[in-house]
Design a protein around this motif. Structure first.
Motif, mmCIF file in Angstrom:
data_model
loop_
_atom_site.group_PDB
_atom_site.id
_atom_site.type_symbol
_atom_site.label_atom_id
_atom_site.label_comp_id
_atom_site.label_asym_id
_atom_site.label_seq_id
_atom_site.Cartn_x
_atom_site.Cartn_y
_atom_site.Cartn_z
ATOM 1 N N VAL A 291 0.838 -1.207 0.000
ATOM 2 C CA VAL A 291 0.000 0.000 0.000
ATOM 3 C C VAL A 291 0.870 1.252 0.000
ATOM 4 O O VAL A 291 0.596 2.222 -0.721
ATOM 5 N N LEU A 292 1.933 1.234 0.795
ATOM 6 C CA LEU A 292 2.843 2.375 0.864
ATOM 7 C C LEU A 292 3.495 2.626 -0.493
ATOM 8 O O LEU A 292 3.614 3.783 -0.924
ATOM 9 N N ILE B 3 2.354 1.763 -3.482
ATOM 10 C CA ILE B 3 1.348 2.224 -4.443
ATOM 11 C C ILE B 3 1.032 3.696 -4.224
ATOM 12 O O ILE B 3 0.937 4.481 -5.176
ATOM 13 N N LYS B 4 0.883 4.100 -2.961
ATOM 14 C CA LYS B 4 0.565 5.490 -2.657
ATOM 15 C C LYS B 4 1.747 6.417 -2.915
ATOM 16 O O LYS B 4 1.575 7.560 -3.336
ATOM 17 N N SER B 5 2.954 5.912 -2.631
ATOM 18 C CA SER B 5 4.148 6.746 -2.782
ATOM 19 C C SER B 5 5.294 5.916 -3.346
ATOM 20 O O SER B 5 6.090 5.359 -2.584
#
Length: 222
Positions: free
Chosen positions: A70-71, A73-75
């Motif tokens: 998730v980290l 993908i977001k950044s």
């Protein structure tokens, strides 16, 4: 956790110590190869180690995709600043070991030299790291002292008595080191009164014991 600040980037001191240990390990390995191997084979083994370390570094950084997708993908830029931590390091070690033996098997490097070089380098890195950690890190000093002295004793014996580094001695040393590491990790949990559980690092040592038992007396090409 002790942190070193480099501009806007904060790096854990233990990762810097590990990096230093990796390069010192290469220097020791080069000395051993010069004493025992011809120049062409010496260069081939060193190149193999550089490539394996680079592959391991990619695995370590890329492990963030598995540990915290998730980290990423977001950044996506988080890959530049973050790693998979200790779990990611275990994945990197496993990846680099597989890469090392796979590439060595495709070359003209004998199984004996592949095993001896990998063993000497790994124990040198572990020994240097733990002794540096004893001097510069504040936590788990007893663990670092015990593991550092054990691995350095093995390295000194292997370096000066290279003809005695047999397959059985190598895997026996790996089994003893794994049992020692597991015992110290569980002792640390008891001292800190934490619940016992198997981390990725502990599972790695369990797997190392099993693999060592399997290959302890298996015949290899010379």
């Amino acid at each position: 956790m002790q942190v070193i600040q480099m501009g806007s980037i904060a790096i854990l001191l233990k990762w810097l110590l590990l990096g230093a240990a990796l390069f010192i390990g290469l220097a020791i390995l080069k000395l051993w190869l010069r004493r025992t191997q011809e120049k062409i084979l010496h260069k081939q083994v060193i190149d193999l180690f550089f490539n394996s370390l680079f592959f391991g570094f990619i695995c370590w950084k890329g492990s963030l995709f598995i540990i915290d997708p998730v980290l990423v993908i977001k950044s996506p830029l988080s890959l530049l600043y973050f790693t998979g931590g200790t779990t990611g390091l275990v994945l990197a070690v496993v990846g680099s070991i597989i890469f090392y033996f796979f590439k060595a098997n495709k070359s003209n490097i004998t199984d004996r030299l592949t095993l001896q070089s990998g063993f000497l380098y790994s124990f040198t890195v572990i020994g240097v790291y733990h002794l540096l950690a004893t001097l510069l890190l504040e936590e788990q000093k007893l663990n670092h002292i015990i593991l550092g002295l054990y691995t350095f004793a093995i390295v000194i014996f292997a370096f000066w008595k290279h003809q005695m580094v047999t397959q059985q001695r190598i895997f026996s040393s790996l089994i003893l080191f794994s049992f020692l590491s597991l015992s110290l990790s569980f002792l640390q949990l008891s001292v800190e009164r934490k619940i016992w559980f198997f981390s990725a690092q502990q599972w790695f040592f369990v797997a190392l014991i099993i693999v060592s038992l399997i290959f302890w007396d298996k015949k290899s090409k010379s």
